[in-house]
Design a protein around this motif. Structure first.
Motif, PDB file in Angstrom:
ATOM      1  N   ASP A   1       5.406   6.064   3.860  1.00 21.08           N
ATOM      2  CA  ASP A   1       6.196   6.813   2.887  1.00 21.08           C
ATOM      3  C   ASP A   1       7.347   5.985   2.333  1.00 21.08           C
ATOM      4  O   ASP A   1       7.815   6.231   1.221  1.00 21.08           O
ATOM      5  CB  ASP A   1       6.733   8.091   3.537  1.00 21.08           C
TER       6      ASP A   1
ATOM      7  N   ALA B   1      -1.006  -2.199  -6.159  1.00 17.78           N
ATOM      8  CA  ALA B   1      -0.993  -2.206  -4.695  1.00 17.78           C
ATOM      9  C   ALA B   1      -1.879  -3.349  -4.219  1.00 17.78           C
ATOM     10  O   ALA B   1      -3.077  -3.390  -4.514  1.00 17.78           O
ATOM     11  CB  ALA B   1      -1.500  -0.874  -4.143  1.00 17.78           C
TER      12      ALA B   1
ATOM     13  N   GLU C   1       0.874  -1.183   0.000  1.00 19.96           N
ATOM     14  CA  GLU C   1       0.000   0.000   0.000  1.00 19.96           C
ATOM     15  C   GLU C   1       0.907   1.229   0.000  1.00 19.96           C
ATOM     16  O   GLU C   1       2.119   1.087  -0.086  1.00 19.96           O
ATOM     17  CB  GLU C   1      -0.949   0.019   1.211  1.00 19.96           C
ATOM     18  N   LEU C   2       0.306   2.406   0.088  1.00 22.87           N
ATOM     19  CA  LEU C   2       1.109   3.636   0.089  1.00 22.87           C
ATOM     20  C   LEU C   2       0.906   4.446   1.367  1.00 22.87           C
ATOM     21  O   LEU C   2       1.190   5.638   1.394  1.00 22.87           O
ATOM     22  CB  LEU C   2       0.782   4.481  -1.145  1.00 22.87           C
TER      23      LEU C   2
ATOM     24  N   THR D   1      12.465   8.639   5.845  1.00 22.44           N
ATOM     25  CA  THR D   1      11.606   9.134   4.771  1.00 22.44           C
ATOM     26  C   THR D   1      11.067  10.528   5.111  1.00 22.44           C
ATOM     27  O   THR D   1      11.319  11.484   4.391  1.00 22.44           O
ATOM     28  CB  THR D   1      10.441   8.171   4.497  1.00 22.44           C
TER      29      THR D   1
ATOM     30  N   TYR E   1       7.345   2.990   1.124  1.00 23.44           N
ATOM     31  CA  TYR E   1       6.987   2.302  -0.121  1.00 23.44           C
ATOM     32  C   TYR E   1       6.951   3.254  -1.301  1.00 23.44           C
ATOM     33  O   TYR E   1       7.393   2.922  -2.407  1.00 23.44           O
ATOM     34  CB  TYR E   1       5.638   1.594   0.033  1.00 23.44           C
ATOM     35  N   SER E   2       6.443   4.446  -1.085  1.00 27.05           N
ATOM     36  CA  SER E   2       6.388   5.406  -2.198  1.00 27.05           C
ATOM     37  C   SER E   2       7.787   5.845  -2.604  1.00 27.05           C
ATOM     38  O   SER E   2       8.066   6.045  -3.786  1.00 27.05           O
ATOM     39  CB  SER E   2       5.524   6.615  -1.827  1.00 27.05           C
ATOM     40  N   GLN E   3       8.703   5.964  -1.630  1.00 27.29           N
ATOM     41  CA  GLN E   3      10.067   6.372  -1.970  1.00 27.29           C
ATOM     42  C   GLN E   3      10.820   5.259  -2.693  1.00 27.29           C
ATOM     43  O   GLN E   3      11.581   5.522  -3.630  1.00 27.29           O
ATOM     44  CB  GLN E   3      10.799   6.830  -0.713  1.00 27.29           C
TER      45      GLN E   3
ATOM     46  N   LEU F   1       9.417   2.955  -4.525  1.00 26.08           N
ATOM     47  CA  LEU F   1       8.806   2.912  -5.853  1.00 26.08           C
ATOM     48  C   LEU F   1       9.367   4.014  -6.738  1.00 26.08           C
ATOM     49  O   LEU F   1       9.723   3.775  -7.902  1.00 26.08           O
ATOM     50  CB  LEU F   1       7.291   3.056  -5.729  1.00 26.08           C
ATOM     51  N   ASN F   2       9.481   5.203  -6.206  1.00 30.61           N
ATOM     52  CA  ASN F   2      10.027   6.317  -6.986  1.00 30.61           C
ATOM     53  C   ASN F   2      11.462   6.033  -7.439  1.00 30.61           C
ATOM     54  O   ASN F   2      11.823   6.305  -8.591  1.00 30.61           O
ATOM     55  CB  ASN F   2       9.991   7.599  -6.154  1.00 30.61           C
TER      56      ASN F   2
END
Length: 343
Positions: free
Chosen positions: A75, A99, A71-72, A278, A77-79, A81-82
């Motif tokens: 933070d 997700a 999931e997102l 993060t 996971y989003s970093q 992924l980026n």
């Protein structure tokens, strides 16, 4: 609208056969430098846009990688992924992202969907499906920070990170050390954030308490649970200087907000250390944290996957590897013997 340039157009423009044009895209080494140069010039002058679908059908290589994240909410996971997405310029892989939301059946459906798109490999951050199930898909797979017995993985040295956090709190002469974590299975790399903390406290003969809660991916639920932890610590250790290590920066930031709301002195009454680096720098008081090398984690995942993909086309079989990347402690305003002052 400009007319789409076809192989026939290129063949007519260069006075070569359509088969020769096809060989230029799929087996360029079979053509003479003169023929290749003639076709390259035609592509530029005709403003040719390559047909990716045709290329996939011709050579079976999609250059697509599938990614499954939990999931997102966090933070981290989003970093990650980026950072994975930024590897495109170096490796030319394109990414399809789903997700999983901690649903096994949903994740299986997503993987089947990705396989239908002929992805060349998978990067799995979600921890819902066991690695024994993942290996049965018979496709190159790299996992990040999850159970990994049967697949190649990239993990942080979580034990070292917890050790660094505990040693720092001990050095700052906290009376009681507290580890706040979710319920984590012992075969998951993140469990070492508990194990390393406990071992370090035991070796230094420092009182230690592990507090695990059933945290959800929801701010309000997490806030309520951390507030209950705060109330417990106030009741149980009211006259002690408390060193608190939380399993990620999101939890650390919420806990910090609770302390500030209750007018607690930081770091005189509470010291706080997060994990991942993060959002810790952006908190109202920048948080001391154990920094994961997210850029290296992401790049290593793509590199390991690339090696597996390439080994499929050769006689050399890629072995299962578990890459461990060391973190580092970043000291900010929530630890130390003096009151926090802005950097």
């Amino acid at each position: 609208m400009n007319k789409k340039v076809t192989f026939s157009d290129i063949a007519k423009y260069t006075n070569v056969s359509k088969m020769t044009v096809s060989r230029y895209f799929n087996d360029p080494g079979s053509l003479t430098p003169e023929t290749k140069g003639k076709i390259e010039k035609a592509l530029k002058e005709l403003n040719y846009k390559s047909n990716k679908v045709a290329k996939i059908l011709a050579n079976g290589r999609s250059e697509f990688i599938g990614i499954i994240i939990p999931e997102l909410f966090f933070d981290y996971y989003s970093q990650v992924l980026n950072e994975i997405l930024t590897t495109y310029n170096d490796f030319n892989y394109k990414f399809l992202v789903f997700a999983g939301n901690h649903d096994q059946e949903l994740e299986k459906k997503y993987i089947e969907e990705l396989l239908a798109y002929q992805v060349e490999g998978l990067i799995i951050l979600s921890y819902t499906l066991p690695s024994e199930v993942l290996k049965e898909y018979n496709i190159p797979i790299v996992t990040i920070e999850r159970e990994d017995q049967y697949v190649t993985s990239i993990n942080t040295n979580n034990y070292l990170g917890a050790q660094l956090a505990a040693e720092h709190l001990i050095q700052d002469q906290c009376d009681i050390l507290i580890n706040i974590n979710s319920f984590v299975r012992e075969n998951v790399p993140a469990y070492d954030r508990i194990r390393g903390f406990e071992d370090t406290c035991r070796q230094n003969q420092i009182p230690c308490k592990i507090i695990q809660k059933n945290f959800k991916n929801d701010y309000d639920v997490t806030y309520e649970l951390l507030d209950s932890v705060y109330q417990h610590l106030e009741s149980e250790y009211s006259n002690k200087r408390k060193g608190v290590f939380l399993s990620n920066d999101n939890y650390a930031n919420i806990f910090l907000n609770i302390l500030i709301k209750n007018k607690k002195q930081i770091p005189e009454e509470y010291e706080i250390i997060g994990f991942d680096n993060t959002i810790s720098k952006e908190s109202i008081i920048p948080i001391t944290t154990v920094a994961q090398n997210i850029q290296k984690i992401a790049r290593s995942a793509v590199e390991e996957l690339k090696e597996q993909i390439e080994s499929k086309d050769s006689e050399k079989k890629s072995e299962i590897r578990h890459v461990i990347i060391d973190p580092q402690l970043i000291i900010r305003g929530t630890t130390g013997k003096n009151s926090y002052t802005a950097e």
